[in-house]
Design a protein around this motif. Structure first.
Motif, PDB file in Angstrom:
ATOM      1  N   PHE A  47      38.632 -24.107-102.455  1.00  0.00           N
ATOM      2  CA  PHE A  47      37.275 -23.460-102.582  1.00  0.00           C
ATOM      3  C   PHE A  47      37.425 -23.549-100.451  1.00  0.00           C
ATOM      4  O   PHE A  47      38.442 -24.017-100.266  1.00  0.00           O
ATOM      5  N   GLU A  48      36.869 -22.815-100.099  1.00  0.00           N
ATOM      6  CA  GLU A  48      36.708 -22.617 -98.395  1.00  0.00           C
ATOM      7  C   GLU A  48      35.795 -24.100 -97.428  1.00  0.00           C
ATOM      8  O   GLU A  48      34.374 -23.926 -98.565  1.00  0.00           O
ATOM      9  N   ILE A  49      35.774 -24.789 -96.872  1.00  0.00           N
ATOM     10  CA  ILE A  49      34.781 -25.856 -96.218  1.00  0.00           C
ATOM     11  C   ILE A  49      34.467 -25.164 -95.125  1.00  0.00           C
ATOM     12  O   ILE A  49      35.480 -25.164 -93.897  1.00  0.00           O
ATOM     13  N   GLN A  50      32.504 -24.987 -94.284  1.00  0.00           N
ATOM     14  CA  GLN A  50      33.279 -24.543 -93.627  1.00  0.00           C
ATOM     15  C   GLN A  50      32.005 -25.857 -92.835  1.00  0.00           C
ATOM     16  O   GLN A  50      30.476 -25.227 -93.721  1.00  0.00           O
ATOM     17  N   GLY A  51      31.104 -26.196 -91.732  1.00  0.00           N
ATOM     18  CA  GLY A  51      30.115 -27.242 -91.505  1.00  0.00           C
ATOM     19  C   GLY A  51      30.299 -27.659 -90.141  1.00  0.00           C
ATOM     20  O   GLY A  51      30.886 -27.526 -89.148  1.00  0.00           O
ATOM     21  N   SER A  52      29.606 -29.091 -90.328  1.00  0.00           N
ATOM     22  CA  SER A  52      29.449 -29.632 -88.792  1.00  0.00           C
ATOM     23  C   SER A  52      29.299 -30.614 -89.228  1.00  0.00           C
ATOM     24  O   SER A  52      28.848 -31.073 -90.404  1.00  0.00           O
ATOM     25  N   TYR A  53      29.515 -31.788 -88.191  1.00  0.00           N
ATOM     26  CA  TYR A  53      29.528 -33.240 -88.211  1.00  0.00           C
ATOM     27  C   TYR A  53      29.161 -33.938 -86.548  1.00  0.00           C
ATOM     28  O   TYR A  53      28.909 -33.166 -85.846  1.00  0.00           O
ATOM     29  N   ASP A  54      28.581 -35.429 -86.622  1.00  0.00           N
ATOM     30  CA  ASP A  54      27.615 -35.307 -85.342  1.00  0.00           C
ATOM     31  C   ASP A  54      28.400 -37.236 -85.476  1.00  0.00           C
ATOM     32  O   ASP A  54      28.249 -37.633 -86.578  1.00  0.00           O
ATOM     33  N   GLU A  55      29.340 -37.073 -84.350  1.00  0.00           N
ATOM     34  CA  GLU A  55      29.486 -38.537 -84.081  1.00  0.00           C
ATOM     35  C   GLU A  55      28.912 -39.872 -83.815  1.00  0.00           C
ATOM     36  O   GLU A  55      29.242 -40.583 -84.651  1.00  0.00           O
TER      37      GLU A  55
END
Length: 131
Positions: A47-55
């Protein structure tokens, strides 16, 4: 640039089905400037992963996408004494459950302390009245 809470590199972990059964997953993740990407392998395949994160908020959201178009939405948080990201996954209109992923550790001592912390977090004794 990745951080201590969101380090780029190999990760591992599990997702839990509504039945309580767990599936394992291995991931290679890149965290850079609020974006996360990568891929991995689980019992269903690659699978592939695409997303975001917030420190600041220690939150992450991503989509796990398989080559056949199957997609799973993940929402997680980095908190507490156990390394990694905890949260929930869902397939809209279908299933949902929990997950925990964490960066791979080279030291067996670090792994033991992580397992102890996870056990303590999941198995807190109930407090009796007056105790």
């Amino acid at each position: 640039m990745s951080s201590e809470d969101f380090p780029s590199g190999p990760w591992t972990g599990y997702y839990q089905y509504p039945t309580g059964e767990r599936g394992s997953q291995d991931l290679l993740l890149m965290f850079q400037n609020g974006r996360m990407s990568g891929g991995g392998q689980d019992e269903r395949g690659g699978f592939e992963i695409q997303g975001s994160y917030d420190e600041d908020s220690k939150e992450a959201d991503w989509v796990k996408a398989y080559p056949d178009g199957h997609k799973v939405l993940y929402r997680g948080f980095r908190e507490g004494p156990v390394p990694g990201i905890w949260g929930t996954w869902n397939i809209p209109g279908n299933w949902s459950g929990g997950f925990h992923i964490w960066p791979l550790i080279s030291s067996s001592e670090d792994l033991e302390s992580m397992e102890e912390a996870e056990h303590e977090t999941r198995h807190q004794p109930a407090l009796l009245p007056g105790g």
